[in-house]
Design an enzyme around this catalytic site. Structure first.
Site, short mmCIF file in Angstrom:
data_model
loop_
_atom_site.label_atom_id
_atom_site.label_comp_id
_atom_site.label_asym_id
_atom_site.label_seq_id
_atom_site.Cartn_x
_atom_site.Cartn_y
_atom_site.Cartn_z
N CYS A 307 4.98 -1.73 -17.05
CA CYS A 307 3.65 -1.63 -16.45
C CYS A 307 3.12 -0.21 -16.63
CB CYS A 307 3.67 -2.06 -15.00
SG CYS A 307 4.84 -1.19 -14.02
C1 UN1 Z 1 7.69 -1.46 -14.33
O1 UN1 Z 1 7.34 -1.50 -15.51
O2 UN1 Z 1 7.46 -2.42 -13.56
O3 UN1 Z 1 8.54 4.64 -14.82
C2 UN1 Z 1 8.47 -0.36 -13.71
C3 UN1 Z 1 8.90 3.65 -15.47
C4 UN1 Z 1 10.09 2.84 -15.00
C5 UN1 Z 1 9.67 1.76 -14.06
C6 UN1 Z 1 8.68 0.81 -14.62
N1 UN1 Z 1 11.07 3.69 -14.40
O4 UN1 Z 1 8.31 3.30 -16.48
#
Ligand code: UN1
Length: 542
Positions: A307
């Site tokens: 995300c």
């Molecule tokens: C996600 O994609 O839901 O900072 C979490 C980051 C990871 C967590 C992503 N440690 O991209």
């Protein structure tokens, strides 16, 4: 029914091409292994090697979800009254077990979702870090003593658990993210029903077993497998039935809004961590090589399935050509493949066929918008493969890396998240234009700015509307003790991780203790102090 700790893993009679076993998986309700009430199941496949089956899992029904909720409700009073430092000890044990089993879990996770072993290692570590952080938080979970405005009276605040929490996470971070949710939840004294992601049931089953091995009492975490539209929906609908006190969800914005509506009409707490179209700005004063590295990793690491992955790459026109030529050189040589069999790949397969289909629709949107494709050719096949691809393309669900330029604010692909290996590139005239563009998408999860001008960095930090910002760093890279979450369409303002997440799994209970033996009325019985008449003249002092 057997208790979860009384058996090993049941191996199924399936011959996998890699010789790995297929497992018969179960729900875990009140510490007992169970199947779905109607006996229906689904399979989990390795997306990097589709002929490899990880096993068969219950396709849980509404009855199963309700049974799990009842078990969580029954376990709640005794868990909530367990001293918080003891709850913390159980969490510490979980962290130590994860450390012991780290190597096996990394391989299992890579096998189930196709993410590289290196990244799976980072992710299991994030789950461990979360356990270690919250082990000691069990010795704090501070409340306050507060002065009363009345004599012989004391005021206190306590953190109280919410009750039964429904946990729904996506399969792209199938170990760190459920731990981000459930570890603080149980540290605060809540109990959980965890709907595992449809594409990572075996890893979820293994993690839930480890939680029980760590000394977790029965019913504190109940695991149910199934579909988002099935078991997941029943868990959300339980808010309408008064069976659940909190839903914590990581996933898409439309689903998050639906969950928020259901929770909202029932006044049930919701933590919603949703999509992103994360901007990364490159300014002329930046170390361009460093910026190229950061943008490349943010865009294509995890096959773009975070995300926090890079969405819009916003480049100042003065460094556009220099940046893009170096960036494209890396993109074109991207090493891709199954990290369990090939060394040094940047990314592996898509998480599943469904993620691949949705990604291809996103590419169609870029084409329809008239964005100019610089690189990429959809799905990797044996006839259509980038030079960096290793192995048999037909074995798994692999995508080319994609780059589109000439993207602008009038295009849908500027505004919509495309979950997968694609970067949309936008040219900016100056810093103000870049900042405006960075704020122009509906999302506000992560963001980044590469600059060596301190004033620009300051103005980016203060001017960007996002939950997270990297200065001279990529858009990814959350740590277990920093708040994670977004604003705008990226969430409802709740945060995960660190001390901040505790707000999401507890409520403040204010208690006053009247020691005077009589009724004293706040505001009305408070002693009033009259001001003295002052006669000094301050006017000639300067
Ligand atoms: C996600 O994609 O839901 O900072 C979490 C980051 C990871 C967590 C992503 N440690 O991209």
């Amino acid at each position: 029914m057997t208790h979860v700790l009384e058996t090993g893993f049941e191996i199924m009679e399936i011959q996998n091409p890699n010789g790995s076993p297929a497992i018969k998986g179960y729900n875990i309700i009140a510490g007992k292994l169970s199947q779905s009430s109607d006996g229906k199941t689904f399979m989990s496949h390795n997306p990097a090697w589709l002929d490899d089956s990880l096993g068969e899992f219950p396709l849980s029904t509404k009855d199963d979800v309700h049974e799990a909720l009842v078990a969580a409700r029954e376990a709640f009073p005794s868990w909530a009254s367990t001293p918080a430092p003891t709850r913390g000890q159980v969490i510490g044990n979980m962290g130590r077990l994860l450390m012991e089993r780290k190597e096996d879990l990394v391989r299992l996770q890579a096998r189930e979702i196709g993410k590289t072993m290196k990244e799976c290692g980072g992710e299991i570590q994030e789950a461990i870090d979360t356990c270690l952080f919250f082990q000691s938080e069990g010795r704090r979970l501070y409340g306050q003593t507060v002065n009363s405005e009345l004599p012989d009276k004391e005021l206190f605040t306590y953190r109280r658990p919410l009750g039964v929490c429904g946990i729904i996470n996506a399969c792209n971070f199938p170990s760190a993210v459920p731990f981000w949710k459930m570890i603080p939840a149980i540290m605060c004294g809540n109990t959980c029903v965890w709907k595992s992601p449809q594409d990572s049931p075996l890893l979820s089953f293994a993690l839930a077993r480890i939680m029980h091995e760590a000394g977790l009492p029965n019913g504190v975490i109940n695991l149910i497998h199934g579909k988002g539209s099935g078991a997941g929906q029943h868990l959300v609908d339980a808010a309408d039935l008064g069976m659940v006190d909190k839903i914590s969800f990581t996933g898409s914005t439309p689903v998050g809004k639906m969950i928020g509506e259901t929770c909202g009409r029932n006044l049930v707490s919701a933590s919603l961590e949703l999509g992103g179209k994360n901007p990364l700005v490159v300014m002329p004063s930046a170390n361009i090589e460093n910026a190229v590295e950061g943008a490349y990793w943010a865009g294509f690491g995890t096959a773009g399935q975070r995300c926090t992955s890079l969405g819009n790459l916003i480049i100042h026109e003065d460094v556009y050509d220099d940046f893009m030529s170096r960036f494209m050189e890396k993109v074109m040589a991207t090493p891709i493949g199954d990290s369990m069999r090939y060394e040094g790949v940047l990314y592996g397969s898509m998480l599943s066929e469904k993620y691949a289909d949705d990604f291809l629709k996103g590419l169609e949107m870029c084409e329809a918008d008239g964005a100019v494709k610089l690189w990429g050719s959809g799905r990797v096949t044996n006839e259509n493969r980038p030079t960096g691809f290793q192995g048999e393309a037909g074995e798994g669900v692999y995508m080319w890396p994609h780059v589109y330029e000439n993207v602008n604010e009038d295009m849908r692909c500027f505004h919509e998240e495309i979950f997968g290996p694609v970067v949309t590139v936008v040219k900016a005239k100056d810093f103000d234009d870049a900042l405006r563009l960075a704020n122009a998408s509906p999302f506000g999860l992560s963001s980044a700015c590469y600059t060596n001008d301190r004033l620009e960095a300051f103005r980016f930090k203060t001017g960007i509307k996002a939950g997270m910002t990297g200065i001279n760093n990529s858009t990814t890279g959350a740590e277990a003790h920093l708040p994670f979450g977004g604003v705008k369409e990226s969430g409802n303002g709740s945060r995960e991780s660190g001390i901040w997440v505790i707000e999401s799994y507890s409520y403040w209970h204010a208690v006053n203790d009247e020691l005077s033996g009589k009724l004293q009325l706040a505001q009305m019985d408070v002693e009033e102090i009259e001001m003295e008449e002052a006669d000094a003249d301050y006017s000639g002092l300067a």
